[in-house]
Structure formats: C-alpha cells, structure tokens
Design an enzyme around this catalytic site. Structure first.
Site, PDB file in Angstrom:
ATOM      1  N   GLU A 144       0.836  -1.196   0.000  1.00 20.95           N
ATOM      2  CA  GLU A 144       0.000   0.000   0.000  1.00 20.95           C
ATOM      3  C   GLU A 144       0.876   1.254   0.000  1.00 20.95           C
ATOM      4  O   GLU A 144       1.811   1.351   0.776  1.00 20.95           O
ATOM      5  CB  GLU A 144      -0.912  -0.017   1.242  1.00 20.95           C
ATOM      6  CG  GLU A 144      -1.907   1.105   1.282  1.00 20.95           C
ATOM      7  CD  GLU A 144      -2.640   1.270  -0.048  1.00 20.95           C
ATOM      8  OE1 GLU A 144      -3.296   0.305  -0.489  1.00 20.95           O
ATOM      9  OE2 GLU A 144      -2.543   2.350  -0.653  1.00 20.95           O
ATOM     10  N   PHE A 145       0.528   2.207  -0.869  1.00 13.92           N
ATOM     11  CA  PHE A 145       1.331   3.429  -0.990  1.00 13.92           C
ATOM     12  C   PHE A 145       0.625   4.669  -0.463  1.00 13.92           C
ATOM     13  O   PHE A 145       1.127   5.783  -0.603  1.00 13.92           O
ATOM     14  CB  PHE A 145       1.739   3.658  -2.451  1.00 13.92           C
ATOM     15  CG  PHE A 145       2.655   2.588  -2.984  1.00 13.92           C
ATOM     16  CD1 PHE A 145       3.996   2.562  -2.630  1.00 13.92           C
ATOM     17  CD2 PHE A 145       2.175   1.585  -3.819  1.00 13.92           C
ATOM     18  CE1 PHE A 145       4.851   1.573  -3.112  1.00 13.92           C
ATOM     19  CE2 PHE A 145       3.014   0.588  -4.302  1.00 13.92           C
ATOM     20  CZ  PHE A 145       4.352   0.579  -3.951  1.00 13.92           C
ATOM     21  N   CYS A 170       6.118   4.515   9.464  1.00 14.23           N
ATOM     22  CA  CYS A 170       6.749   3.649   8.451  1.00 14.23           C
ATOM     23  C   CYS A 170       8.137   4.033   7.967  1.00 14.23           C
ATOM     24  O   CYS A 170       8.968   3.145   7.782  1.00 14.23           O
ATOM     25  CB  CYS A 170       5.809   3.503   7.272  1.00 14.23           C
ATOM     26  SG  CYS A 170       4.321   2.603   7.745  1.00 14.23           S
TER      27      CYS A 170
HETATM   28  P1  NAD Z   1      -1.909  -0.485  12.682  1.00 16.08           P
HETATM   29  O1  NAD Z   1      -1.083  -0.805  13.850  1.00 16.08           O
HETATM   30  O2  NAD Z   1      -2.697   0.785  12.621  1.00 16.08           O
HETATM   31  O3  NAD Z   1      -2.943  -1.686  12.429  1.00 16.08           O
HETATM   32  C1  NAD Z   1      -2.619  -3.031  12.465  1.00 16.08           C
HETATM   33  C2  NAD Z   1      -3.796  -3.782  13.088  1.00 16.08           C
HETATM   34  O4  NAD Z   1      -3.551  -5.186  12.998  1.00 16.08           O
HETATM   35  C3  NAD Z   1      -4.003  -3.476  14.575  1.00 16.08           C
HETATM   36  O5  NAD Z   1      -5.314  -2.983  14.786  1.00 16.08           O
HETATM   37  C4  NAD Z   1      -3.779  -4.837  15.269  1.00 16.08           C
HETATM   38  O6  NAD Z   1      -4.617  -5.043  16.391  1.00 16.08           O
HETATM   39  C5  NAD Z   1      -4.109  -5.787  14.143  1.00 16.08           C
HETATM   40  N1  NAD Z   1      -3.564  -7.137  14.337  1.00 16.08           N
HETATM   41  C6  NAD Z   1      -2.311  -7.490  14.710  1.00 16.08           C
HETATM   42  N2  NAD Z   1      -2.205  -8.840  14.757  1.00 16.08           N
HETATM   43  C7  NAD Z   1      -3.409  -9.334  14.397  1.00 16.08           C
HETATM   44  C8  NAD Z   1      -3.919 -10.650  14.250  1.00 16.08           C
HETATM   45  N3  NAD Z   1      -3.144 -11.721  14.466  1.00 16.08           N
HETATM   46  N4  NAD Z   1      -5.203 -10.801  13.869  1.00 16.08           N
HETATM   47  C9  NAD Z   1      -5.988  -9.716  13.638  1.00 16.08           C
HETATM   48  N5  NAD Z   1      -5.560  -8.450  13.758  1.00 16.08           N
HETATM   49  C10 NAD Z   1      -4.279  -8.265  14.131  1.00 16.08           C
HETATM   50  O7  NAD Z   1      -0.930  -0.560  11.421  1.00 16.08           O
HETATM   51  P2  NAD Z   1      -1.094   0.181  10.014  1.00 16.08           P
HETATM   52  O8  NAD Z   1      -0.585   1.571  10.113  1.00 16.08           O
HETATM   53  O9  NAD Z   1      -2.447  -0.079   9.468  1.00 16.08           O
HETATM   54  O10 NAD Z   1      -0.023  -0.630   9.167  1.00 16.08           O
HETATM   55  C11 NAD Z   1      -0.235  -1.968   8.790  1.00 16.08           C
HETATM   56  C12 NAD Z   1       0.819  -2.363   7.772  1.00 16.08           C
HETATM   57  O11 NAD Z   1       0.681  -1.539   6.609  1.00 16.08           O
HETATM   58  C13 NAD Z   1       2.259  -2.166   8.253  1.00 16.08           C
HETATM   59  O12 NAD Z   1       3.046  -3.197   7.702  1.00 16.08           O
HETATM   60  C14 NAD Z   1       2.656  -0.843   7.641  1.00 16.08           C
HETATM   61  O13 NAD Z   1       4.034  -0.764   7.409  1.00 16.08           O
HETATM   62  C15 NAD Z   1       1.905  -0.852   6.325  1.00 16.08           C
HETATM   63  N6  NAD Z   1       1.573   0.483   5.785  1.00 16.08           N
HETATM   64  C16 NAD Z   1       1.100   1.467   6.608  1.00 16.08           C
HETATM   65  C17 NAD Z   1       0.739   2.700   6.069  1.00 16.08           C
HETATM   66  C18 NAD Z   1       0.198   3.823   6.928  1.00 16.08           C
HETATM   67  O14 NAD Z   1      -0.012   4.908   6.399  1.00 16.08           O
HETATM   68  N7  NAD Z   1      -0.060   3.639   8.205  1.00 16.08           N
HETATM   69  C19 NAD Z   1       0.837   2.914   4.684  1.00 16.08           C
HETATM   70  C20 NAD Z   1       1.325   1.879   3.880  1.00 16.08           C
HETATM   71  C21 NAD Z   1       1.682   0.659   4.442  1.00 16.08           C
HETATM   72  C1  UGA Z   2       4.449   7.645   3.721  1.00 12.57           C
HETATM   73  C2  UGA Z   2       4.496   7.573   2.184  1.00 12.57           C
HETATM   74  O1  UGA Z   2       4.318   8.894   1.653  1.00 12.57           O
HETATM   75  C3  UGA Z   2       3.403   6.650   1.650  1.00 12.57           C
HETATM   76  O2  UGA Z   2       3.551   6.520   0.244  1.00 12.57           O
HETATM   77  C4  UGA Z   2       3.552   5.287   2.317  1.00 12.57           C
HETATM   78  O3  UGA Z   2       2.513   4.424   1.880  1.00 12.57           O
HETATM   79  C5  UGA Z   2       3.481   5.442   3.814  1.00 12.57           C
HETATM   80  O4  UGA Z   2       4.543   6.335   4.254  1.00 12.57           O
HETATM   81  C6  UGA Z   2       3.728   4.156   4.557  1.00 12.57           C
HETATM   82  O5  UGA Z   2       4.286   3.222   4.026  1.00 12.57           O
HETATM   83  O6  UGA Z   2       3.330   4.181   5.719  1.00 12.57           O
HETATM   84  P1  UGA Z   2       2.990   8.957   5.509  1.00 12.57           P
HETATM   85  O7  UGA Z   2       4.092   8.565   6.426  1.00 12.57           O
HETATM   86  O8  UGA Z   2       1.601   8.672   5.900  1.00 12.57           O
HETATM   87  O9  UGA Z   2       3.210   8.248   4.085  1.00 12.57           O
HETATM   88  O10 UGA Z   2       3.069  10.527   5.202  1.00 12.57           O
HETATM   89  P2  UGA Z   2       4.087  11.418   4.328  1.00 12.57           P
HETATM   90  O11 UGA Z   2       3.295  12.445   3.632  1.00 12.57           O
HETATM   91  O12 UGA Z   2       4.980  10.596   3.502  1.00 12.57           O
HETATM   92  O13 UGA Z   2       4.937  12.157   5.453  1.00 12.57           O
HETATM   93  C7  UGA Z   2       5.868  11.460   6.252  1.00 12.57           C
HETATM   94  C8  UGA Z   2       6.647  12.451   7.116  1.00 12.57           C
HETATM   95  O14 UGA Z   2       7.511  13.255   6.324  1.00 12.57           O
HETATM   96  C9  UGA Z   2       5.750  13.443   7.863  1.00 12.57           C
HETATM   97  O15 UGA Z   2       6.270  13.655   9.153  1.00 12.57           O
HETATM   98  C10 UGA Z   2       5.844  14.698   7.022  1.00 12.57           C
HETATM   99  O16 UGA Z   2       5.583  15.869   7.757  1.00 12.57           O
HETATM  100  C11 UGA Z   2       7.291  14.631   6.572  1.00 12.57           C
HETATM  101  N1  UGA Z   2       7.555  15.378   5.328  1.00 12.57           N
HETATM  102  C12 UGA Z   2       6.941  15.027   4.168  1.00 12.57           C
HETATM  103  C13 UGA Z   2       8.485  16.408   5.333  1.00 12.57           C
HETATM  104  O17 UGA Z   2       9.076  16.734   6.377  1.00 12.57           O
HETATM  105  N2  UGA Z   2       8.751  17.063   4.162  1.00 12.57           N
HETATM  106  C14 UGA Z   2       8.130  16.735   2.992  1.00 12.57           C
HETATM  107  O18 UGA Z   2       8.434  17.383   1.948  1.00 12.57           O
HETATM  108  C15 UGA Z   2       7.206  15.693   2.995  1.00 12.57           C
END
Ligand code: NAD
Ligand code: UGA
Length: 463
Positions: free
Chosen positions: A157-158, A272
């Site tokens: 997921e991006f 992340c």
């Molecule tokens: P999160 O911690 O918000 O959510 C994860 C959820 O999974 C929690 O609610 C937890 O209770 C649940 N969980 C854990 N073990 C479980 C199990 N065995 N069965 C059922 N539920 C279970 O995490 P997130 O931010 O959603 O991130 C999830 C993944 O996606 C990570 O690998 C992260 O790197 C990736 N990711 C996150 C973002 C973002 O913006 N947060 C963006 C892209 C990718």
């Molecule tokens: C980032 C990536 O942008 C997503 O593509 C990716 O899916 C995600 O991580 C993930 O894998 O979790 P996110 O962390 O939600 O998304 O937000 P961003 O907009 O990337 O910002 C990350 C951090 O960098 C923030 O603290 C933001 O304030 C900072 N930032 C961003 C800067 O300091 N300068 C910039 O120019 C851009």
C-alpha cells in the site's frame, strides 16, 4: 459475489477496504481485528482514526457490503481473498533488534489462516514486509496435508495518512506481485480485476513477488531520503544565509529533481519511514552488503540529527536555558490531517525540552489523545490544551511542529501580546511568514532560513 476479508483494522485495513467496498458493491468485505475496542470504534460514529473523507465512505458502505468483526476464524473460513494488513513494527528484542521487522503478528496470521481454511484461497500481503517474506508465507500455508492451495500475492500500500482517500481513489499506481505459475497468474488477474473497477489498467503494475515486496521498501526509502537530503541542506542554509525555500525553488525547477517532497522540516515522522529504512538496512547487512546498508542508514541518522538540532537550537536561542519556561508546542501529529502521533518529531522535541526542565504545553486539533498516551510515562510534566491561544498564554516560546492549516490562520498579534517577552517562535514547518511575525515583535527561527531576531547574536561569519 466474492467474499473478501482483511485481517488488521488499523490505518491501512481501515482506510483501504471501505474504498474497495465502495467500488465493488457486489462483493462482500469483512475487516477483522484482535483488538475489540478498535472494532467497536469502527462500528460506532467515532471512528478510531481521523482521516479526511473516511467517515463518509464508511457510512456509505458499512452494513451494506462492509462489515467489522472480531470473529476472525469464522471469516477466514468464508473468505476467498484475504488481505493481511497487520502491523509489522521494528523488532525490539533478539536478533536484529532495532532494525529487522517483527514478523510475529504476520506469522500468527498465516497459521490462523491455515488452521481455519477448508477451501483454497488467495492471500494478499498488504502489510509492508521484508523482501522474500512471501516465501515463508507460502511454506506455512502450503504445509497443509489436505490438498488446499494458497496463492500468496504482494500488494503493498502506498497511501499516505491525511490524504489516504485521495491516494486510494486516484493512485499513481497499484502494484501486484505474484508467482509466474498458472495459478499465480490467475490470482494476480483476480486482484487486477478488483482494482480495475476504478483504476485505469495502465496504472496497475504486475511484477514478480520479490520486486513488489522490495519496491515498497525502496519507495519509502527514496521518499525519506529526499526529506533527509533537504533537511541536511537546511542546516547549511542556516550557516550561510542561503534560504532553503529559494534553494528548493531553484533545484526543483529541474524536471529531473522536481519540487515535491522537498519541504524542509523538523524531521519526518510516521510509523513507516524509519521502520522501513531500518528494515532495508537490516536486509542489506543480512545479504552481505554493508556499504549499501550504511548508505541508507544515514537517512535515519540525518533525521535524528534534524530533530535534535531543532530542540538544541530552541534552547541555545533562549539564552541556553528553558528550565521552568512555559513552551507551547503547536502540533503533536506527525503531519497535518491525521491523529497519528507514531514517531512524531513533535514528541521528540517535547522529550528533549522536558529533559531541559521546560514547562511544556501541547496543543493539537486531533492528536492530543494519542500524544497523551505516548507521553504517559511523563504525565504530570506536560500539559495539554486544546485552544492554541490558551496554550501560548504566558509562554516564552511557541514551536510549530505540525503544519495544521489552522495554525497559519491564528491571530499572532493577539498571541504575541499574551506571551512572556522576549517572545520566541520556532517554525519547524516553515508554515508562517517570518517577516510578518518579526514585525509583530517575535524573534523568529524558521528552518533553513536566517533567523529574524532583535536579540544580539553572533554576526554572520563565513569560514
Ligand atoms: P496499525 O497498527 O494501525 O494496524 C494493524 C492492526 O492489525 C491493529 O489494529 C492490530 O490489532 C491488528 N492485528 C495485529 N495482529 C493481528 C492478528 N493476528 N489478527 C488480527 N488483527 C491483528 O498498522 P497500520 O498503520 O495499518 O499498518 C499496517 C501495515 O501496513 C504495516 O506493515 C505498515 O508498514 C503498512 N503500511 C502502513 C501505512 C500507513 O499509512 N499507516 C501505509 C502503507 C503501508
Ligand atoms: C508515507 C508515504 O508517503 C506513503 O507513500 C507510504 O505508503 C506510507 O509512508 C507508509 O508506508 O506508511 P505517511 O508517512 O503517511 O506516508 O506521510 P508522508 O506524507 O509521507 O509524510 C511522512 C513524514 O515526512 C511526515 O512527518 C511529514 O511531515 C514529513 N515530510 C513530508 C516532510 O518533512 N517534508 C516533505 O516534503 C514531505
């Protein structure tokens, strides 16, 4: 109708599945989680995360073709496609502690899928994982003796928090990795069909499993690298009277460099960037590439330097002591438009100021609850105030740490008059116009620009 399950109702599961459900009304989506409180919140009017536009989509789909549940086993049994979006944090123990991904939640899920399956399934890695994790997943799942077959796909997921809905509705690309076998290709095709309901085919990229898994880590590493690069230059700007905004404009005009993601700041946060780069570093070391590992490690070290530099500059500018001084932190979220405080630079700055015995007050429109939880070991030493005017009353300094739009619209004249003098403003996001603030009377310290101050400071001296 296809039964689609998502395991993990966090930021990713909770924001991607409602959008899929809205575009695939004939399919049935269930999101499950072990966290009962989280599931209850998803079923209520007060969703567990703040994400602009999400409430509407959840309202539209919930109870129709989108359901939240804690009955994981039953829903695994019913599902044909299972997305896994559980957390994959940095390991805090044992081998690889502090760098490798902790795959315990991931592996538990794989075993649970195996135990509860009576039909073959497609299992989709949505979580961010080390390259070649799908191999372990396949081994676990296909170790069943009852003839079931599991196709493991990688579909990282991006989306970025704060713009998750826009990013999902109109993504630059969707990436799907799978095995180059007949069954693997069929599984990839099925996932492509799902996304193709609203995303043009040319934006759906299919690759082998390992390219897909690795691309996610690399995308985050490249994004974070841009921020660390510009932040490193912000430090040099502050020494030389160059202005970071002018430098970004000058270099960003080059199409090959571009303007985006070059906003100098107090540092990057979020759950992340740091964890994914550290994971990349661990993988490089693991595969015997220490030079490559050290190269990427520097992105994280530079970020830590920037956060520390910001806090140190606050203390140095305020006559080398902040002990007993009220300091208002504007923003706790790691970026605007989210309630998420994971790895937030605001909290790092807060901790540094508390070490200096400052009297810190935090304000944030959506993230105070999470910030209070993160700082609970420091409860009593930091206060929370929802109104920025009240937070800054009698304060010696304000630090802008999250770029919330509303902080640009405050009446800084009014704020200035209610503050202790001399009044300091440290803008960790370059959100405000330093000249206007200076004219009001503030001593202003932006990032990567000369400070505007009436206090005597060492004259500019080129080496
Ligand atoms: P999160 O911690 O918000 O959510 C994860 C959820 O999974 C929690 O609610 C937890 O209770 C649940 N969980 C854990 N073990 C479980 C199990 N065995 N069965 C059922 N539920 C279970 O995490 P997130 O931010 O959603 O991130 C999830 C993944 O996606 C990570 O690998 C992260 O790197 C990736 N990711 C996150 C973002 C973002 O913006 N947060 C963006 C892209 C990718
Ligand atoms: C980032 C990536 O942008 C997503 O593509 C990716 O899916 C995600 O991580 C993930 O894998 O979790 P996110 O962390 O939600 O998304 O937000 P961003 O907009 O990337 O910002 C990350 C951090 O960098 C923030 O603290 C933001 O304030 C900072 N930032 C961003 C800067 O300091 N300068 C910039 O120019 C851009």
């Amino acid at each position: 109708m296809t039964n689609i399950l998502c395991i993990g109702a966090g930021y990713v599961g909770g924001s991607t599945m409602p959008i899929l459900a809205s575009h695939c009304p004939e399919d049935r989506f269930v999101i499950v989680d072990i966290n009962e409180a989280r599931i209850a919140a998803w079923q209520s009017d007060q969703l567990p995360i703040y994400e602009p536009g999400l409430d509407e989509i959840v309202l539209q789909t919930r109870g129709k073709n989108l359901f939240f549940s804690t009955e994981i086993d039953r829903h695994i049994a019913e599902a044909e496609i299972i997305f896994v979006s559980v957390n994959t944090p940095t390991k805090t123990f044992g081998r690889g502690a502090g760098r490798a991904a902790d795959l315990q939640y991931w592996e538990k899920t794989a075993r649970q899928i195996l135990q509860n399956s009576t039909t073959s399934k497609i299992v989709v890695e949505k979580s961010t994982l080390p390259v070649r994790t799908a191999e372990a997943m396949e081994r676990i799942l296909n170790s069943n003796g009852n003839g079931l077959h599991f196709d493991v796909l990688s579909n990282p997921e991006f989306l970025a928090e704060g713009t998750a809905i826009r990013d999902m509705q109109n993504p630059d690309r969707v990436l799907i990795g799978g095995r180059e076998t007949e069954s693997g290709r069929k599984a990839v095709g099925k996932l492509v069909e799902l996304y193709a309901r609203w995303i043009p085919r040319e934006r759906i990229i299919t690759t082998n499993l390992w390219s897909s898994e690795l691309s996610k880590l690399v995308a985050n590493a490249f994004l974070a690298q841009r921020i660390s690069s510009i932040n490193s230059i912000s430090a040099l700007c502050e020494k030389t009277e160059a202005d970071i905004s002018e430098v970004v404009n000058a270099i960003g005009r080059d199409d090959r460099i571009g303007h985006r993601f070059l906003q100098a700041s107090v540092g990057f946060g979020g759950s992340c960037f740091k964890k994914d780069i550290l994971n990349l570093v661990y993988l490089c070391d693991h595969y015997g590439l220490p030079e490559v590992a050290r190269y990427w490690e520097q992105v994280v070290l530079m970020n830590e330097y920037q956060e520390a530099r910001f806090a140190a500059n606050m203390v140095a500018s305020m006559f080398n002591t902040v002990a007993g001084k009220r300091i208002a932190l504007f923003g706790a979220a790691f970026k605007a438009n989210t309630s998420d405080t994971r790895e937030s630079p605001a909290l790092e700055v807060c901790r540094s100021l508390l070490e200096e015995h400052a009297n810190v007050v935090i304000t944030d429109p959506h993230a105070m609850e999470n910030a209070a939880e993160d700082l609970k070991e420091l409860a009593g030493r930091v206060t929370f105030e929802s109104d920025p005017y009240a937070a800054s009353k009698n304060a010696h300094a304000i630090a802008i740490l999250t770029e919330w739009k509303q902080y640009a619209q405050l009446d800084y004249e009014r704020i200035y008059h209610a503050m202790a003098k001399p009044a300091f403003l440290f803008d960790g996001r370059n959100l405000l116009d330093p000249k206007k603030l200076y004219e009001i009377g503030f001593n202003v310290y932006p990032i990567g620009k000369p400070p505007l101050t009436r206090l005597s400071s060492p004259a500019f001296t080129p080496a």
